[in-house]
Design a protein around this motif. Sequence first.
Motif, PDB file in Angstrom:
ATOM      1  N   UNK A  78      -9.551  49.661  10.148  1.00  0.00           N
ATOM      2  CA  UNK A  78     -10.322  50.897  10.068  1.00  0.00           C
ATOM      3  C   UNK A  78     -11.047  51.139   8.762  1.00  0.00           C
ATOM      4  N   UNK A  79     -11.428  50.081   8.040  1.00  0.00           N
ATOM      5  CA  UNK A  79     -12.116  50.269   6.759  1.00  0.00           C
ATOM      6  C   UNK A  79     -13.641  50.235   6.880  1.00  0.00           C
ATOM      7  N   UNK A  80     -14.165  50.264   8.096  1.00  0.00           N
ATOM      8  CA  UNK A  80     -15.607  50.362   8.386  1.00  0.00           C
ATOM      9  C   UNK A  80     -16.412  49.154   7.933  1.00  0.00           C
ATOM     10  N   UNK A  81     -15.765  47.979   7.857  1.00  0.00           N
ATOM     11  CA  UNK A  81     -16.509  46.762   7.537  1.00  0.00           C
ATOM     12  C   UNK A  81     -15.770  45.562   8.108  1.00  0.00           C
ATOM     13  N   UNK A  82     -16.482  44.447   8.213  1.00  0.00           N
ATOM     14  CA  UNK A  82     -15.890  43.203   8.682  1.00  0.00           C
ATOM     15  C   UNK A  82     -15.271  42.501   7.481  1.00  0.00           C
ATOM     16  N   UNK A  83     -13.951  42.398   7.474  1.00  0.00           N
ATOM     17  CA  UNK A  83     -13.259  41.729   6.377  1.00  0.00           C
ATOM     18  C   UNK A  83     -13.428  40.217   6.497  1.00  0.00           C
ATOM     19  N   UNK A  84     -13.646  39.558   5.350  1.00  0.00           N
ATOM     20  CA  UNK A  84     -13.835  38.111   5.331  1.00  0.00           C
ATOM     21  C   UNK A  84     -12.999  37.480   4.220  1.00  0.00           C
ATOM     22  N   UNK A  85     -12.765  36.177   4.362  1.00  0.00           N
ATOM     23  CA  UNK A  85     -12.140  35.357   3.331  1.00  0.00           C
ATOM     24  C   UNK A  85     -13.063  34.163   3.138  1.00  0.00           C
ATOM     25  N   UNK A  86     -13.636  34.034   1.943  1.00  0.00           N
ATOM     26  CA  UNK A  86     -14.592  32.960   1.659  1.00  0.00           C
ATOM     27  C   UNK A  86     -15.725  32.924   2.688  1.00  0.00           C
ATOM     28  N   UNK A  87     -16.154  34.097   3.129  1.00  0.00           N
ATOM     29  CA  UNK A  87     -17.249  34.205   4.087  1.00  0.00           C
ATOM     30  C   UNK A  87     -16.857  34.027   5.542  1.00  0.00           C
ATOM     31  N   UNK A  88     -15.591  33.748   5.796  1.00  0.00           N
ATOM     32  CA  UNK A  88     -15.113  33.575   7.174  1.00  0.00           C
ATOM     33  C   UNK A  88     -14.487  34.894   7.633  1.00  0.00           C
TER      34      UNK A  88
END
Length: 142
Positions: free
Chosen positions: A90-100
Amino acid sequence: MALSIATTLLLGAAAPAPNEGGALDIAFTGLRSAKGVVRICLVQDPSDFPDCREGKGALKRTLPAANPRIRLEGLAPGDYAIAAIHDANGNARLDTVLGIPREGFGFSRNPAIRFGPPRYKDARFALGADAQMQQVRIRYLL
């Protein structure tokens, strides 16, 4: 007779206008959990796809992941594309790791995912005056 015509005109004016435009039902499948929300972006302009941040004409909606279905009505006929994320935290963004992406994502017409998001033309579908259904499969890479 004049009273009858005037009454008919007044009653006709008070009647609700028919729903103009098409209807779009969107169902999301493949969610890993019912936690969080599904954020969707419906665009007509290819330059607004897929992130929808600056899309002035984009239609954005948030719905609970526990009930990932929505109906949009009164849409103008034309070409559209849908981009969606399963925002589990629910943080209003797509979470990524190293762009993934660490969270789920999906697009209309469920195009193949290669390096990066699909192009607008791969997710585009035509909406007419009749109701239409799009089923968006949410995918997870991690």
